[in-house]
Design a protein around this motif. Structure first.
Motif, PDB file in Angstrom:
ATOM      1  N   ILE A 233       3.114   0.531   2.573  1.00 43.47           N
ATOM      2  CA  ILE A 233       3.642  -0.412   1.505  1.00 43.47           C
ATOM      3  C   ILE A 233       5.084   0.284   1.236  1.00 43.47           C
ATOM      4  O   ILE A 233       6.026  -0.574   1.216  1.00 43.47           O
ATOM      5  N   ALA A 234       5.154   1.570   1.350  1.00 44.67           N
ATOM      6  CA  ALA A 234       6.378   2.195   0.998  1.00 44.67           C
ATOM      7  C   ALA A 234       7.375   1.978   2.039  1.00 44.67           C
ATOM      8  O   ALA A 234       8.607   1.954   1.931  1.00 44.67           O
ATOM      9  N   THR A 235       7.108   1.996   3.220  1.00 45.37           N
ATOM     10  CA  THR A 235       7.901   1.932   4.500  1.00 45.37           C
ATOM     11  C   THR A 235       8.507   0.323   4.276  1.00 45.37           C
ATOM     12  O   THR A 235       9.450   0.029   4.998  1.00 45.37           O
ATOM     13  N   SER A 236       7.598  -0.602   4.101  1.00 44.33           N
ATOM     14  CA  SER A 236       8.055  -2.036   4.047  1.00 44.33           C
ATOM     15  C   SER A 236       8.766  -2.641   2.836  1.00 44.33           C
ATOM     16  O   SER A 236       9.480  -3.426   2.753  1.00 44.33           O
ATOM     17  N   VAL A 237       9.058  -1.541   1.946  1.00 42.45           N
ATOM     18  CA  VAL A 237       9.865  -1.621   0.706  1.00 42.45           C
ATOM     19  C   VAL A 237      11.165  -1.875   1.082  1.00 42.45           C
ATOM     20  O   VAL A 237      11.914  -2.659   0.234  1.00 42.45           O
ATOM     21  N   ALA A 238      11.720  -1.454   2.127  1.00 47.80           N
ATOM     22  CA  ALA A 238      13.073  -1.571   2.481  1.00 47.80           C
ATOM     23  C   ALA A 238      13.543  -2.962   2.668  1.00 47.80           C
ATOM     24  O   ALA A 238      14.393  -3.509   2.590  1.00 47.80           O
ATOM     25  N   ARG A 239      12.386  -3.793   3.146  1.00 51.21           N
ATOM     26  CA  ARG A 239      12.477  -5.188   3.396  1.00 51.21           C
ATOM     27  C   ARG A 239      12.237  -6.206   2.178  1.00 51.21           C
ATOM     28  O   ARG A 239      12.544  -7.309   2.135  1.00 51.21           O
ATOM     29  N   ILE A 240      12.064  -5.738   1.133  1.00 53.16           N
ATOM     30  CA  ILE A 240      11.710  -6.409  -0.149  1.00 53.16           C
ATOM     31  C   ILE A 240      12.831  -6.114  -1.155  1.00 53.16           C
ATOM     32  O   ILE A 240      13.322  -5.196  -1.127  1.00 53.16           O
ATOM     33  N   GLU A 241      12.993  -6.828  -2.102  1.00 55.73           N
ATOM     34  CA  GLU A 241      13.850  -6.762  -3.292  1.00 55.73           C
ATOM     35  C   GLU A 241      13.382  -6.972  -4.691  1.00 55.73           C
ATOM     36  O   GLU A 241      12.549  -7.728  -4.756  1.00 55.73           O
ATOM     37  N   GLY A 242      14.268  -6.665  -5.538  1.00 56.46           N
ATOM     38  CA  GLY A 242      13.747  -7.304  -6.898  1.00 56.46           C
ATOM     39  C   GLY A 242      12.547  -6.592  -7.639  1.00 56.46           C
ATOM     40  O   GLY A 242      12.034  -5.391  -7.283  1.00 56.46           O
ATOM     41  N   VAL A 243      11.696  -7.548  -8.121  1.00 53.77           N
ATOM     42  CA  VAL A 243      10.366  -7.174  -8.700  1.00 53.77           C
ATOM     43  C   VAL A 243       9.442  -6.976  -7.547  1.00 53.77           C
ATOM     44  O   VAL A 243       8.444  -6.087  -7.958  1.00 53.77           O
TER      45      VAL A 243
ATOM     46  N   ILE B  41       6.862  11.816  -5.519  1.00 52.75           N
ATOM     47  CA  ILE B  41       8.198  12.191  -4.834  1.00 52.75           C
ATOM     48  C   ILE B  41       8.680  11.222  -3.762  1.00 52.75           C
ATOM     49  O   ILE B  41       9.630  11.076  -3.646  1.00 52.75           O
ATOM     50  N   TYR B  42       7.908  10.999  -2.883  1.00 57.38           N
ATOM     51  CA  TYR B  42       8.249  10.630  -1.832  1.00 57.38           C
ATOM     52  C   TYR B  42       8.389   8.920  -1.695  1.00 57.38           C
ATOM     53  O   TYR B  42       9.175   8.313  -0.947  1.00 57.38           O
ATOM     54  N   LEU B  43       7.607   8.154  -2.226  1.00 61.83           N
ATOM     55  CA  LEU B  43       7.309   6.887  -2.120  1.00 61.83           C
ATOM     56  C   LEU B  43       7.664   5.702  -3.214  1.00 61.83           C
ATOM     57  O   LEU B  43       8.302   4.722  -2.729  1.00 61.83           O
ATOM     58  N   LEU B  44       7.770   6.148  -4.617  1.00 62.35           N
ATOM     59  CA  LEU B  44       8.102   5.359  -5.623  1.00 62.35           C
ATOM     60  C   LEU B  44       9.628   5.008  -5.506  1.00 62.35           C
ATOM     61  O   LEU B  44      10.278   5.846  -5.440  1.00 62.35           O
TER      62      LEU B  44
END
Lengths: 90, 186
Positions: free
Chosen positions: A25-35, B182-185
């Motif tokens: 989930i965290a690595t895919s955050v780069a491709r998402i925006e906003g809410v 620390i790393y993910l949020l």
């Protein structure tokens, strides 16, 4: 399948799955925006809460101590809700 | 007639040693306060925290999470082996758990070296002050945990192994909360 009938093994499989889930989930955050980013963050915190519960119940053996299990679960839930609140305020 | 088995007294239910639980709760309070403080300060500068966080190696920290939860699993297997009186097997699981603790520290050391090479130190920003204090303090607990697992491996009884493993699980528990905050949020 027989291995998964062992509560310890099951706990480990859950922890690995939940950890991989958080990282994906965290690595895919780069491709998402906003809410979407906020939703991803909230999901990551919920997964962390679930991991902490598994460690308390199975690794630390609180599943066999109902009184302490209830107490730790309540405090952990309140604490994680607090973290979520602080995260959402920002 | 209903079967009402009385629940054991709370102190009798508690697995392991009471003093170890006092230590575990104290440590959780310290790390818990640190993480809450981190998220509180983040409110004042979410963009700065997100930008600083981009310098962290999320994949390495993710691998370290798998390493620690697996190590915790091995420590739990050691407790089970000790309860069955299997001393050699107990020592084998404790050694394996400790070895993964060393792997965690090696990955963490590479992470710190990488930051140093980028010129990032404890005073670079508020984010990195928290980062170094929280992850450094946690790494110190991993070192202590490895020493404790070694000691209980030498003085191998079901009680000592359970107490040593409980400390190790506390280190594990702290990491599963520290890692996402620390790393993910974002």
């Amino acid at each position: 399948m027989k291995l998964l009938s062992d509560p310890l093994m099951r706990a480990w499989v859950w922890l690995v799955g939940l950890s991989l889930g958080s990282t994906v989930i965290a690595t895919s955050v780069a491709r998402i925006e906003g809410v979407g980013i906020t939703l991803a963050g909230a999901t990551i915190l919920v997964l962390a809460w679930a991991k902490a519960r598994v460690i308390l119940s199975r690794y630390l053996g609180l599943a066999q101590a109902p009184f302490w299990h209830r107490g730790f679960s309540i405090v952990l839930a309140i604490y994680c809700a607090g973290l979520l609140g602080l995260y959402l305020i920002a | 007639m209903t079967d009402t088995t009385p629940e054991a007294h709370p102190l009798e239910q508690l697995p392991g040693d009471l003093m170890m639980w006092v230590l575990i709760v104290s440590e959780l309070l310290v790390f818990g306060a640190g993480l809450a403080a981190f998220l509180s300060v983040r409110i004042t500068d979410p963009a700065g925290f997100a930008s600083a966080q981009d310098h962290l190696h999320r994949a390495a920290a993710g691998i370290n999470t798998l390493v620690l939860v697996t190590s915790g699993f091995l420590a739990a297997l050691a407790v089970r082996a000790a309860e069955h009186g299997r001393i050699a097997r107990t020592r084998m699981w404790l050694s394996a758990a400790s070895l993964l603790g060393v792997v965690f520290l090696v990955i963490k050391t590479f992470e710190f070296i990488e930051k140093a090479q980028q010129g990032i130190g404890i005073e670079t920003s508020t984010f990195f002050t928290f980062y170094y204090l929280m992850t450094g303090f946690h790494a110190a607990h991993v070192v202590a945990g490895i020493v404790i697992l070694g000691l209980v491996g030498i003085r191998c009884t079901p009680r000592t192994v359970e107490v040593g493993a409980a400390f190790w699980h506390m280190v594990d528990l702290v990491w599963v909360l520290l890692f996402p905050v620390i790393y993910l949020l974002r």
